[in-house]
Design a protein around this motif. Structure first.
Motif, PDB file in Angstrom:
ATOM      1  N   LEU A  19       0.789  -1.108   0.002  1.00 15.80           N
ATOM      2  CA  LEU A  19       0.015  -0.083   0.075  1.00 15.80           C
ATOM      3  C   LEU A  19       1.032   1.240   0.192  1.00 15.80           C
ATOM      4  O   LEU A  19       1.917   1.437   0.415  1.00 15.80           O
ATOM      5  CB  LEU A  19      -1.161  -0.018   1.339  1.00 15.80           C
ATOM      6  N   ASP A  20       0.345   2.303  -0.455  1.00 16.01           N
ATOM      7  CA  ASP A  20       0.890   3.715  -0.385  1.00 16.01           C
ATOM      8  C   ASP A  20       1.212   3.908   1.196  1.00 16.01           C
ATOM      9  O   ASP A  20       0.326   3.569   1.889  1.00 16.01           O
ATOM     10  CB  ASP A  20      -0.142   4.730  -0.940  1.00 16.01           C
ATOM     11  N   GLU A  21       2.230   4.725   1.469  1.00 16.88           N
ATOM     12  CA  GLU A  21       2.599   5.117   2.815  1.00 16.88           C
ATOM     13  C   GLU A  21       1.613   5.819   3.429  1.00 16.88           C
ATOM     14  O   GLU A  21       0.898   6.635   2.778  1.00 16.88           O
ATOM     15  CB  GLU A  21       3.782   5.818   2.671  1.00 16.88           C
ATOM     16  N   GLN A  22       1.226   5.476   4.841  1.00 14.76           N
ATOM     17  CA  GLN A  22       0.198   6.188   5.692  1.00 14.76           C
ATOM     18  C   GLN A  22      -1.183   5.828   5.111  1.00 14.76           C
ATOM     19  O   GLN A  22      -2.220   6.339   5.511  1.00 14.76           O
ATOM     20  CB  GLN A  22       0.420   7.632   5.731  1.00 14.76           C
ATOM     21  N   SER A  23      -1.380   4.858   4.233  1.00 14.24           N
ATOM     22  CA  SER A  23      -2.536   4.522   3.784  1.00 14.24           C
ATOM     23  C   SER A  23      -3.463   3.426   4.359  1.00 14.24           C
ATOM     24  O   SER A  23      -4.512   3.162   4.401  1.00 14.24           O
ATOM     25  CB  SER A  23      -2.764   4.467   2.188  1.00 14.24           C
ATOM     26  N   PHE A  24      -2.450   2.659   5.161  1.00 11.89           N
ATOM     27  CA  PHE A  24      -3.097   1.283   5.604  1.00 11.89           C
ATOM     28  C   PHE A  24      -3.854   1.536   6.677  1.00 11.89           C
ATOM     29  O   PHE A  24      -3.518   2.288   7.728  1.00 11.89           O
ATOM     30  CB  PHE A  24      -1.769   0.569   6.029  1.00 11.89           C
ATOM     31  N   ARG A  25      -5.149   0.915   6.663  1.00 12.82           N
ATOM     32  CA  ARG A  25      -6.099   1.013   7.720  1.00 12.82           C
ATOM     33  C   ARG A  25      -6.670  -0.340   7.896  1.00 12.82           C
ATOM     34  O   ARG A  25      -7.399  -0.852   7.089  1.00 12.82           O
ATOM     35  CB  ARG A  25      -7.119   2.130   7.483  1.00 12.82           C
ATOM     36  N   GLU A  26      -6.324  -1.127   8.903  1.00 10.89           N
ATOM     37  CA  GLU A  26      -6.746  -2.435   9.417  1.00 10.89           C
ATOM     38  C   GLU A  26      -8.264  -2.549   9.812  1.00 10.89           C
ATOM     39  O   GLU A  26      -8.608  -1.678  10.929  1.00 10.89           O
ATOM     40  CB  GLU A  26      -5.914  -3.260  10.065  1.00 10.89           C
ATOM     41  N   PHE A  31      -7.251  -6.323  18.151  1.00 10.71           N
ATOM     42  CA  PHE A  31      -7.731  -5.688  19.481  1.00 10.71           C
ATOM     43  C   PHE A  31      -9.379  -6.052  19.305  1.00 10.71           C
ATOM     44  O   PHE A  31      -9.856  -5.781  20.392  1.00 10.71           O
ATOM     45  CB  PHE A  31      -7.448  -4.119  19.561  1.00 10.71           C
ATOM     46  N   ALA A  32      -9.991  -6.218  18.137  1.00 12.99           N
ATOM     47  CA  ALA A  32     -11.367  -6.671  18.091  1.00 12.99           C
ATOM     48  C   ALA A  32     -11.545  -7.706  18.562  1.00 12.99           C
ATOM     49  O   ALA A  32     -12.766  -8.169  18.998  1.00 12.99           O
ATOM     50  CB  ALA A  32     -11.661  -6.716  16.487  1.00 12.99           C
ATOM     51  N   PRO A  46      -6.427 -20.335  19.743  1.00 10.18           N
ATOM     52  CA  PRO A  46      -7.005 -19.225  18.797  1.00 10.18           C
ATOM     53  C   PRO A  46      -6.072 -18.014  18.789  1.00 10.18           C
ATOM     54  O   PRO A  46      -5.223 -17.997  19.555  1.00 10.18           O
ATOM     55  CB  PRO A  46      -8.196 -18.961  18.992  1.00 10.18           C
ATOM     56  N   GLN A  47      -6.087 -17.493  17.541  1.00  8.59           N
ATOM     57  CA  GLN A  47      -5.280 -16.253  17.310  1.00  8.59           C
ATOM     58  C   GLN A  47      -6.316 -14.937  17.136  1.00  8.59           C
ATOM     59  O   GLN A  47      -7.464 -15.304  16.621  1.00  8.59           O
ATOM     60  CB  GLN A  47      -4.622 -16.386  16.085  1.00  8.59           C
ATOM     61  N   ALA A  48      -5.847 -13.812  17.752  1.00  2.60           N
ATOM     62  CA  ALA A  48      -6.634 -12.767  17.661  1.00  2.60           C
ATOM     63  C   ALA A  48      -7.424 -12.115  16.611  1.00  2.60           C
ATOM     64  O   ALA A  48      -8.347 -11.692  16.642  1.00  2.60           O
ATOM     65  CB  ALA A  48      -6.249 -11.611  18.443  1.00  2.60           C
ATOM     66  N   ASP A  49      -6.493 -12.380  15.450  1.00  9.15           N
ATOM     67  CA  ASP A  49      -7.229 -11.968  14.207  1.00  9.15           C
ATOM     68  C   ASP A  49      -7.330 -13.268  13.315  1.00  9.15           C
ATOM     69  O   ASP A  49      -7.809 -12.922  12.047  1.00  9.15           O
ATOM     70  CB  ASP A  49      -6.222 -11.062  13.339  1.00  9.15           C
ATOM     71  N   ASP A  50      -7.483 -14.298  13.849  1.00 15.32           N
ATOM     72  CA  ASP A  50      -7.972 -15.759  13.096  1.00 15.32           C
ATOM     73  C   ASP A  50      -7.036 -15.946  11.817  1.00 15.32           C
ATOM     74  O   ASP A  50      -7.260 -16.558  10.853  1.00 15.32           O
ATOM     75  CB  ASP A  50      -9.402 -15.845  12.996  1.00 15.32           C
ATOM     76  N   GLY A  51      -5.948 -15.301  11.778  1.00 16.07           N
ATOM     77  CA  GLY A  51      -4.949 -15.385  10.698  1.00 16.07           C
ATOM     78  C   GLY A  51      -5.314 -14.867   9.352  1.00 16.07           C
ATOM     79  O   GLY A  51      -4.712 -15.141   8.391  1.00 16.07           O
ATOM     80  N   VAL A  52      -6.144 -13.746   9.596  1.00 19.21           N
ATOM     81  CA  VAL A  52      -6.428 -12.985   8.278  1.00 19.21           C
ATOM     82  C   VAL A  52      -6.538 -11.606   8.734  1.00 19.21           C
ATOM     83  O   VAL A  52      -6.967 -10.980   9.593  1.00 19.21           O
ATOM     84  CB  VAL A  52      -7.827 -13.358   7.759  1.00 19.21           C
ATOM     85  N   VAL A  53      -5.596 -10.871   7.768  1.00 16.91           N
ATOM     86  CA  VAL A  53      -5.600  -9.328   7.789  1.00 16.91           C
ATOM     87  C   VAL A  53      -6.430  -8.768   6.642  1.00 16.91           C
ATOM     88  O   VAL A  53      -6.141  -9.019   5.484  1.00 16.91           O
ATOM     89  CB  VAL A  53      -4.296  -8.864   7.805  1.00 16.91           C
TER      90      VAL A  53
END
Length: 553
Positions: A19-26, A31-32, A46-53
């Motif tokens: 991604l372009d710099e500073q444009s990444f928003r997960e 934390f969800a 388990p993993q906190a993001d279940d292995g998917v970003v």
């Protein structure tokens, strides 16, 4: 020295690198705390993001959503939560485009396919991912990247094959069936899971690029991968998606000499003339349920003859409603012996693509779109060396492509499960339906993998799997447990599931008409109705949270 390895990065770092710099928003970050509800029940952390970003951002100012799978968590396998994150993000990208926001999708695929600890929920999620890819492709490119050594396998290889463009590195692998599963099902002489050079020579990036099953072959370099992705974004949708090119593949595959064992060179030159049939014994118990139900329901229909005798097609009417009925059936003289017992193989996948697309094209200018009834009795996809070399994942993607496009075009699709409905075979033939009807019988089952192969992959015994399945519905093989997932529209009790009686036929016809009416009244061409089952609450919640964060400032 200036190169930066893409493979060595985590899933999150890979998304940021593109991604372009500073444009990444997960979205739905760790934390969800949206974790698998099924793994703790099996004493698996388990993993906190279940292995998917999932990340929104821009690439050269172009709006994109990047979906990146973490291969280091459960082998990149997809369960309920991770699958819902991917499908939900793609569905929201479709909504963006309908609102005039040209959001494209980039899939960073490092996955073994279905997570067997959540088997049927993972399989359902992958069907929804595939549906969303086909829907989004109408507006913007969907670009897949397969870079790392985990590769892309199982149902997600079919998803990859639906992408507008596919990029691979030398280290990546792409195939429908994992080496261990092929060895389990077909024997070590067919496929040696310990022979790594042999495996890469069949499913590796260089081979897949040379045989035309991927579009770009790049080095393990972040900048080179980013530039290739950007090139495809600028290029836009291809004139013809690979998964829609059934004429090319059927013509070539029917000219293959299957009397000799396939080699990596075979897939580079598979237009050699066929000389005779391979009559190798394929020791799988053959079911005749699909054939029997097809004959019973289409007795007065017009039978459509096709070059592939393992796909039966008939056109007619059920209570005045025009319908095409399709079934995949055993054929002991199948050109490809690994598909002679009713499996969905190379020819079956591409033939399904053709006969469904024929319906789309014939009804293109008609206000009334005829229904399609899929009779499902498929023990599995075909397992074999030749199948992997010639891209069985791509053949099954062809079937998914046509079924999904037919549904989106307004053709009501109804599946009738009369026998086994397994793994990639069910994804290709039946899982894209608006409604799914099943017979309530022990011979009817849905699952991501046969018990012996599932036990081998999960390092458990068959007995251990069956004990877990008793308390974990998505792992179960029986149709009653499957019904609790909310994926069926009807579960029918019949007198004779093997040889339908007149009463059984009437019961199925009534269920078909009820499902058809329900589709027409609701008017939706999507699969959102599948989210209301008692054991799919996480799938629904993921989408709700994704939607909130997608539109947040």
């Amino acid at each position: 020295m200036a190169k930066k390895s893409f493979i060595e990065l985590s899933a999150r770092e890979r998304a940021k690198a593109l991604l372009d710099e500073q444009s990444f928003r997960e979205l739905l970050d760790p934390f969800a705390q949206m974790m698998s509800p099924w793994l703790p029940k099996q004493n698996i952390v388990p993993q906190a993001d279940d292995g998917v970003v999932v990340a929104k951002g821009t690439l050269q100012q172009k709006p994109v959503v990047i979906i990146s799978i973490e291969g280091n968590f459960q082998g990149g396998s997809l369960g309920e939560v991770g699958g819902a994150k991917i499908a939900g993000a793609l569905e929201l990208a479709v909504e963006d485009n309908l609102k005039g926001i040209p959001t494209a999708a980039i899939l960073l695929l490092e996955t073994g396919g279905v997570r067997l600890q959540e088997a049927n929920l993972g399989l359902a999620a992958i069907a929804e991912i595939q549906a969303a890819i086909v829907a989004l492709r109408q507006y913007q490119p969907v670009i897949g990247v397969i870079a790392g050594s985990v590769g892309c396998f199982g149902g997600m290889s079919i998803a990859a094959a639906l992408c507008s463009y596919l990029i691979m590195t030398q280290e990546g692998r792409l195939g429908l069936n994992g080496p261990q599963v092929i060895e389990q099902e077909a024997g070590v002489q067919e496929y040696d899971s310990k022979d790594r050079p042999f495996i890469w020579s069949i499913t590796g990036g260089q081979q897949r690029f040379a045989s035309g099953l991927v579009d770009a072959y790049v080095e393990d370099d972040c900048q080179q991968i980013q530039q290739q992705v950007l090139q495809y974004l600028i290029q836009g949708q291809p004139e013809l998606h690979r998964s829609s090119n059934y004429d090319f593949y059927l013509n070539h595959l029917q000219a293959v000499d299957t009397t000799v064992q396939a080699t990596p060179a075979s897939s580079l030159d598979f237009i050699s003339r066929r000389t005779s049939m391979n009559m190798d014994v394929h020791a799988v118990k053959t079911s005749t349920r699909g054939q029997n139900w097809f004959k019973a329901l289409t007795a007065d229909f017009v039978q459509i003859k096709d070059a592939v005798e393992s796909v039966w097609i008939a056109d007619g009417q059920i209570s005045g409603k025009t319908v095409r009925v399709i079934a995949v059936v055993p054929h002991q003289h199948n050109l490809y012996p690994r598909a002679q017992s009713g499996e969905v193989g190379l020819l079956e996948g591409w033939t399904l693509a053709k006969v469904v697309d024929d319906v789309i094209q014939a009804d293109l200018d008609r206000d009334h779109k005829r229904a399609i009834l899929c009779i499902v009795d498929v023990p599995s996809q075909a397992y074999g060396r030749r199948e992997e070399l010639f891209g069985i994942h791509q053949a099954l993607a062809g079937a998914v492509d046509s079924y999904a496009r037919a549904r989106l075009a307004g053709h009501p699709i109804i599946s009738l499960l009369v026998g086994k409905s397994m793994s990639g075979a069910f994804l290709a033939h039946g899982y894209q339906a608006n409604r799914i009807i099943a017979l309530k019988d022990t011979g009817v089952m849905v699952h991501a993998m046969g018990k012996e192969s599932a036990a081998r992959v999960t390092l458990r015994t068959v007995d251990e799997l069956e004990k877990l399945a008793a308390n974990i519905p998505p792992m179960a093989y029986d149709i009653e447990s499957y019904a609790t997932l909310g994926l069926l529209s009807d579960l029918l009790t019949v007198v004779s599931p093997e040889q339908p009686t007149i009463e059984d036929i009437a019961s199925v016809q009534n269920a078909f008409l009820h499902a058809l009416n329900d589709i027409q009244v609701i008017g939706s061409t999507g699969l959102e109705h599948r989210l209301h089952g008692e054991n799919r609450q996480a799938s629904k919640k993921v989408r709700e949270l994704l939607r909130e964060q997608w539109y947040a400032d």
